[in-house]
Write an enzyme that holds these catalytic residues in place. Structure first.
Site, PDB file in Angstrom:
ATOM      1  N   GLU A 168     -11.737  -6.415  10.734  1.00  0.00           N
ATOM      2  CA  GLU A 168     -12.291  -5.961   9.463  1.00  0.00           C
ATOM      3  C   GLU A 168     -12.545  -7.056   8.434  1.00  0.00           C
ATOM      4  O   GLU A 168     -11.882  -7.110   7.383  1.00  0.00           O
ATOM      5  CB  GLU A 168     -11.391  -4.877   8.852  1.00  0.00           C
ATOM      6  CG  GLU A 168     -11.212  -3.668   9.756  1.00  0.00           C
ATOM      7  CD  GLU A 168     -10.531  -2.493   9.058  1.00  0.00           C
ATOM      8  OE1 GLU A 168      -9.891  -2.707   8.013  1.00  0.00           O
ATOM      9  OE2 GLU A 168     -10.644  -1.368   9.548  1.00  0.00           O
ATOM     10  N   GLU A 347     -10.286   1.783  15.956  1.00  0.00           N
ATOM     11  CA  GLU A 347      -9.355   2.514  15.082  1.00  0.00           C
ATOM     12  C   GLU A 347     -10.036   3.788  14.619  1.00  0.00           C
ATOM     13  O   GLU A 347     -11.223   3.785  14.280  1.00  0.00           O
ATOM     14  CB  GLU A 347      -8.986   1.723  13.814  1.00  0.00           C
ATOM     15  CG  GLU A 347      -8.069   0.562  14.044  1.00  0.00           C
ATOM     16  CD  GLU A 347      -7.719  -0.170  12.737  1.00  0.00           C
ATOM     17  OE1 GLU A 347      -7.753   0.461  11.658  1.00  0.00           O
ATOM     18  OE2 GLU A 347      -7.430  -1.368  12.819  1.00  0.00           O
TER      19      GLU A 347
END
Ligand code: FCB
Length: 450
Positions: A168, A347
């Site tokens: 991320e 995720e």
């Protein structure tokens, strides 16, 4: 949902994800160095209730138990991250064999349990010593990251075939350096954009370093993607959504998958844009074996900005809107706009308030439904033609949720932070059945069987 089973492709990878700082604890054991999250959480006022990852889930000492838990749940793949300062305490220089041994033993026990390791090299716990030298704004750090990546691959590459460089980059850049909500707590947009750029260059250097040692490794990066959708079909809303997508998602997807920045957003950012050195975009756009998508919520946009509370929508404990169809839309959009390598959902999950009942069970129907609805959309996306290879639920167990401390529970396994006891929640038991069936099964087995 009905009890009709939606089957997944034969080799679909069923996994669970965690990250080092969120679960390991043992923050100063085994000659580990300090990370920016150690420093940040030890600074009063930064994390809710003064929580820290000093102990977290104590996974460092309980990893064998956790691996057994996964084996018993039937989990086939485990996405974990390596703590850079556990392995190289100062970020560069001498390797700490004690730290390296920990990951060695973790990987060995995963393999014995029949669980495929997926390792993330950077899930936010930068060695503090490197932050003291400017962190990701300092180009030397990119080289140190590549060296550290090479070190990990040299040690584990005979057994770990799947590597993710950075988790991320949006969150690292903007929450760590623009809003300051995350470590290192900097609040400066220009810094954030330089960090974003350098992370992507560092990613490319790490990809090269990994491939130099293990040409057959599968290498990817993990994006947090919140697709921007217009509130109405009005041209103003549609344009606003496109701008928002370019600023947040395109800003990372384009340099990595297209070797350039999105022109509109680049112009919009004026003199805040990063310093880009010759050759950088060739580095950011290294060929990848897969991309990881972390999806939690969409962003609804109109001409005035982001719509905060959408009437009629369900929200999680994080204040994130539940919207599963947007995951399908996101995957299709990526498939259409980019030459996309295979995708993993690295995720996906939700925080809800959970309680252990008197009978010792944790009933979490909202989380179960969240996962089921999102898996259904993944299934749809595969039917649409998107090459989705696997799904990792966030998270294997409740853990330290960054600035929210332990107040947000994302696990399919409950963790009692006093006793550190693990209890598989209803969602986790259901997920086990999904894995076994390789299909989305009903959540009412007994009723369906009758
Ligand atoms: C993602 C992070 C992960 C976890 C989830 C809820 O942004 O990658 O560590 O905190 O959100």
């Amino acid at each position: 949902m009905s009890s009709t089973q939606l089957s997944f492709p034969p080799r679909f990878v069923w996994g669970a994800a965690t990250a080092s700082y969120q679960i390991e604890g043992a923050w100063n054991e085994g000659e580990k160095g300090e990370s920016i999250w150690d420093r940040f959480s030890h600074t009063p006022g930064k994390v809710r209730d003064g929580d820290t990852g000093d102990i977290a889930c104590d996974h460092y000492h309980r990893f064998a138990e956790d691996v057994n838990l996964m084996r018993d749940m039937g989990i086939k793949a485990y996405r974990f991250s390596v703590s850079w300062p556990r392995v190289i305490p100062n970020g560069s220089g001498p390797v700490n064999w004690v730290g390296l041994d920990f990951y060695d033993r973790l990987v060995d026990s995963l393999l014995v349990a029949g669980i495929e390791p997926y390792a993330t090299l950077y899930h936010w716990d930068l060695p503090q010593e490197l932050q003291d030298k400017g962190g990701w704004t300092n180009r030397d750090v990119l080289g140190y990251f590549a060296d550290y990546s090479a070190c990990m691959v040299r040690r584990l590459g005979d057994r770990v075939k799947n590597w993710m460089t950075i988790n991320e980059p949006w969150v690292i850049s903007f929450l760590g350096n623009r809003t300051g909500e995350h470590a290192p707590g900097i609040k400066d947009e220009k810094t954030a954009l330089q960090v974003a750029h350098n992370l992507m260059v560092g990613h490319g250097m790490a990809v090269q370093a990994i491939r130099a040692d293990q040409p057959n490794a599968n290498v990817g990066i993990v994006f947090s993607l919140s697709p921007a959708e217009p509130e109405t079909n009005s041209p103003a809303d549609v344009e606003a959504a496109q701008r928002s997508w370019e600023r947040d998602s395109g800003w990372f997807l384009d340099p990595i998958l297209k070797a350039h920045y999105p022109a509109g957003a680049w112009k919009e950012r004026g003199n805040l844009v990063p310093d880009v050195k010759p050759g950088d975009l060739a580095l950011t756009s290294q060929k990848l074996d897969f991309v990881g998508v972390n999806y939690y919520f969409r962003t609804l946009v109109n001409a005035k900005g982001t719509v905060d509370k959408i009437p009629g929508s369900e929200y999680t404990e994080m204040g994130w809107e539940v919207n599963a169809p947007s995951l399908r839309g996101l995957l299709n959009r990526m498939h259409k706009e980019y030459k996309l390598p295979p995708v993993f959902i690295t995720e996906n999950g939700a925080a809800f308030k959970d309680e252990v009942s008197a009978d010792g069970q944790v009933r979490d129907p909202r989380r179960l439904n969240y996962i089921k609805d999102h898996l259904t959309q993944v299934h749809e996306a595969i039917n649409d033609g998107v090459d989705v290879r696997g799904y990792f639920v966030w998270s294997l167990m409740d853990n330290f949720e960054w600035a929210h401390g332990f107040s947000k529970r994302f696990g399919v396994t409950h963790v009692d932070y006093k006793t550190l006891k693990r209890t598989v929640k209803d969602s986790g038991k259901w997920y086990s059945r999904v894995i076994k069936a390789n299909a989305i099964v009903s959540d009412a087995p007994t009723a369906a069987a009758r």
